[in-house]
Scaffold this motif. Structure first.
Motif, PDB file in Angstrom:
ATOM      1  N   PRO A   1       2.927  13.989   2.817  1.00 57.88           N
ATOM      2  CA  PRO A   1       4.333  13.913   3.210  1.00 57.88           C
ATOM      3  C   PRO A   1       4.982  12.574   2.893  1.00 57.88           C
ATOM      4  N   VAL A   2       6.297  12.615   2.750  1.00 61.85           N
ATOM      5  CA  VAL A   2       7.128  11.416   2.753  1.00 61.85           C
ATOM      6  C   VAL A   2       7.728  11.318   4.150  1.00 61.85           C
ATOM      7  N   ALA A   3       7.728  10.120   4.717  1.00 62.03           N
ATOM      8  CA  ALA A   3       8.201   9.933   6.086  1.00 62.03           C
ATOM      9  C   ALA A   3       9.632   9.421   6.111  1.00 62.03           C
ATOM     10  N   MET A   4      10.402   9.894   7.085  1.00 63.72           N
ATOM     11  CA  MET A   4      11.716   9.349   7.409  1.00 63.72           C
ATOM     12  C   MET A   4      11.617   8.743   8.796  1.00 63.72           C
ATOM     13  N   ILE A   5      11.894   7.439   8.897  1.00 66.33           N
ATOM     14  CA  ILE A   5      11.719   6.713  10.151  1.00 66.33           C
ATOM     15  C   ILE A   5      13.089   6.301  10.670  1.00 66.33           C
ATOM     16  N   GLY A   6      13.442   6.772  11.857  1.00 66.84           N
ATOM     17  CA  GLY A   6      14.755   6.470  12.409  1.00 66.84           C
ATOM     18  C   GLY A   6      14.739   6.412  13.917  1.00 66.84           C
TER      19      GLY A   6
ATOM     20  N   GLY B   1      16.274  13.732   7.727  1.00 63.16           N
ATOM     21  CA  GLY B   1      14.926  13.845   7.186  1.00 63.16           C
ATOM     22  C   GLY B   1      14.441  15.280   7.156  1.00 63.16           C
ATOM     23  N   ALA B   2      14.697  16.010   8.235  1.00 66.29           N
ATOM     24  CA  ALA B   2      14.264  17.406   8.301  1.00 66.29           C
ATOM     25  C   ALA B   2      14.942  18.252   7.228  1.00 66.29           C
ATOM     26  N   ALA B   3      16.179  17.915   6.884  1.00 63.77           N
ATOM     27  CA  ALA B   3      16.895  18.669   5.852  1.00 63.77           C
ATOM     28  C   ALA B   3      16.205  18.571   4.497  1.00 63.77           C
ATOM     29  N   HIS B   4      15.398  17.514   4.314  1.00 67.61           N
ATOM     30  CA  HIS B   4      14.651  17.336   3.068  1.00 67.61           C
ATOM     31  C   HIS B   4      13.159  17.601   3.258  1.00 67.61           C
ATOM     32  N   ALA B   5      12.808  18.245   4.369  1.00 68.49           N
ATOM     33  CA  ALA B   5      11.414  18.592   4.670  1.00 68.49           C
ATOM     34  C   ALA B   5      10.519  17.354   4.727  1.00 68.49           C
ATOM     35  N   LEU B   6      11.048  16.247   5.249  1.00 66.04           N
ATOM     36  CA  LEU B   6      10.260  15.030   5.401  1.00 66.04           C
ATOM     37  C   LEU B   6       9.556  15.030   6.758  1.00 66.04           C
ATOM     38  N   LEU B   7       8.525  14.219   6.863  1.00 66.79           N
ATOM     39  CA  LEU B   7       7.892  13.971   8.152  1.00 66.79           C
ATOM     40  C   LEU B   7       8.812  13.028   8.921  1.00 66.79           C
ATOM     41  N   THR B   8       9.347  13.457  10.047  1.00 68.93           N
ATOM     42  CA  THR B   8      10.318  12.646  10.777  1.00 68.93           C
ATOM     43  C   THR B   8       9.625  11.898  11.912  1.00 68.93           C
ATOM     44  N   ILE B   9       9.788  10.573  11.892  1.00 69.62           N
ATOM     45  CA  ILE B   9       9.162   9.699  12.884  1.00 69.62           C
ATOM     46  C   ILE B   9      10.268   8.973  13.634  1.00 69.62           C
ATOM     47  N   GLY B  10      10.338   9.209  14.932  1.00 72.43           N
ATOM     48  CA  GLY B  10      11.322   8.540  15.765  1.00 72.43           C
ATOM     49  C   GLY B  10      10.732   7.299  16.401  1.00 72.43           C
TER      50      GLY B  10
ATOM     51  N   ARG C   1       0.799  -1.227   0.000  1.00 78.91           N
ATOM     52  CA  ARG C   1       0.000   0.000   0.000  1.00 78.91           C
ATOM     53  C   ARG C   1       0.829   1.273   0.000  1.00 78.91           C
ATOM     54  N   LEU C   2       2.155   1.127   0.124  1.00 80.70           N
ATOM     55  CA  LEU C   2       2.990   2.305   0.302  1.00 80.70           C
ATOM     56  C   LEU C   2       4.385   2.032  -0.254  1.00 80.70           C
ATOM     57  N   PRO C   3       4.944   2.922  -1.072  1.00 81.74           N
ATOM     58  CA  PRO C   3       6.327   2.733  -1.518  1.00 81.74           C
ATOM     59  C   PRO C   3       7.291   2.868  -0.334  1.00 81.74           C
ATOM     60  N   LEU C   4       8.212   1.919  -0.220  1.00 78.78           N
ATOM     61  CA  LEU C   4       9.161   1.895   0.888  1.00 78.78           C
ATOM     62  C   LEU C   4      10.588   1.843   0.353  1.00 78.78           C
ATOM     63  N   ALA C   5      11.515   2.437   1.099  1.00 79.88           N
ATOM     64  CA  ALA C   5      12.936   2.340   0.777  1.00 79.88           C
ATOM     65  C   ALA C   5      13.729   2.407   2.071  1.00 79.88           C
ATOM     66  N   VAL C   6      14.976   1.966   2.004  1.00 78.26           N
ATOM     67  CA  VAL C   6      15.891   2.020   3.145  1.00 78.26           C
ATOM     68  C   VAL C   6      16.960   3.064   2.868  1.00 78.26           C
ATOM     69  N   ALA C   7      17.233   3.902   3.868  1.00 76.62           N
ATOM     70  CA  ALA C   7      18.328   4.875   3.807  1.00 76.62           C
ATOM     71  C   ALA C   7      19.172   4.668   5.059  1.00 76.62           C
ATOM     72  N   THR C   8      20.342   4.075   4.904  1.00 76.92           N
ATOM     73  CA  THR C   8      21.161   3.683   6.045  1.00 76.92           C
ATOM     74  C   THR C   8      22.595   4.178   5.901  1.00 76.92           C
ATOM     75  N   SER C   9      23.239   4.425   7.033  1.00 76.63           N
ATOM     76  CA  SER C   9      24.662   4.772   7.026  1.00 76.63           C
ATOM     77  C   SER C   9      25.539   3.541   6.866  1.00 76.63           C
TER      78      SER C   9
END
Length: 240
Positions: free
Chosen positions: A176-181, A190-199, A114-122
């Motif tokens: 919004p696009v969410a950044m989950i970390g 995430g905030a640098a790209h104006a994303l919704l940040t979810i901790g 139901r939602l496009p997902l991706a991983v962004a990791t260090s």
């Protein structure tokens, strides 16, 4: 917390979601700590208690070893050697010794159709992808993005997030696009790209760290995250 904790109004259903890896999808504390100690011992240095190394999970590996060497009065010239020892061991153990957090598999099963997902990791992509493949989770993501394997300098998390966002079509205005970390690095990237940040509070970073970083929302369980992303109430105590 009985509902997602909010610094602003509850958003509408998101357009897509980026996930950090360590501390969000997988519990990598034990294998990472063991591999850091393996590297220290290979350099003739005393190991650290595993719990003392958990705070190094999230930022680039170079920063971790620079700090550990500095605390011992050793030169940063040995960072590259430490990274080499670490990766030699981590490549062997990570795919089989890194478990997913309880509830993550069910969360992704519900979200991915139901939602496009991706991983962004260090974590370098060369290590991140085998872990997710071993757990059967890689299939849920349109992209798994991490920095390349190199020792000269680390890729900033903001840049990693930018590359991961390329996996998604542009979001509709107001969606919004969410950044989950689980760490302040994730929230700020995430905030640098104006994303919704979810901790998420089941990882390495605690609620205080995430609030201080400015996370828009906090969730206490994968079930709560699933409900939030799909527009539900996000009750963390509910059954998956």
């Amino acid at each position: 917390m009985s509902n997602p904790s909010e610094n602003g109004a509850r958003p509408r259903r998101v357009a897509a979601a980026l996930f950090d890896l360590d501390g969000v999808l997988v519990d990598s504390r034990r294998p990472i700590a063991q591999c850091i100690n393996h590297a220290l011992e290979r350099e003739g240095l005393a190991p650290e208690p595993e719990a003392a190394l958990h705070g190094f999970i999230g930022p680039p590996l170079r920063d971790c070893f620079a700090a550990l060497l500095a605390a011992r009065g050793r030169s940063e010239d040995r960072v590259a050697s430490c990274i080499g020892h670490y990766r030699e061991r981590y490549r062997e153990v990570a795919p089989t010794e890194t478990p997913a957090f309880p509830g993550i598999a069910a969360c992704l099963e519900a979200l991915a159709p139901r939602l496009p997902l991706a991983v962004a990791t260090s974590k370098p992509e060369a290590f991140a992808r085998p872990i997710l493949e071993s757990l059967g989770l890689a299939r849920h993501f349109r992209a798994i993005v991490g920095p390349p394997l190199r020792e000269t300098h680390a890729e900033d998390k903001t840049r990693t997030v930018a590359r991961a966002l390329a996996a998604f079509a542009p979001a509709a205005p107001g969606t919004p696009v969410a950044m989950i970390g689980d760490r302040h690095f994730d929230v700020r990237a995430g905030a640098a790209h104006a994303l919704l940040t979810i901790g998420v509070t089941w990882g390495i970073g605690d609620e205080a760290e995430l609030r201080e970083a400015g996370a828009d929302l906090l969730v206490a369980s994968p079930f709560a995250l699933r409900e939030l992303l799909l527009g539900g109430s996000g009750e963390p105590g509910g059954a998956p």
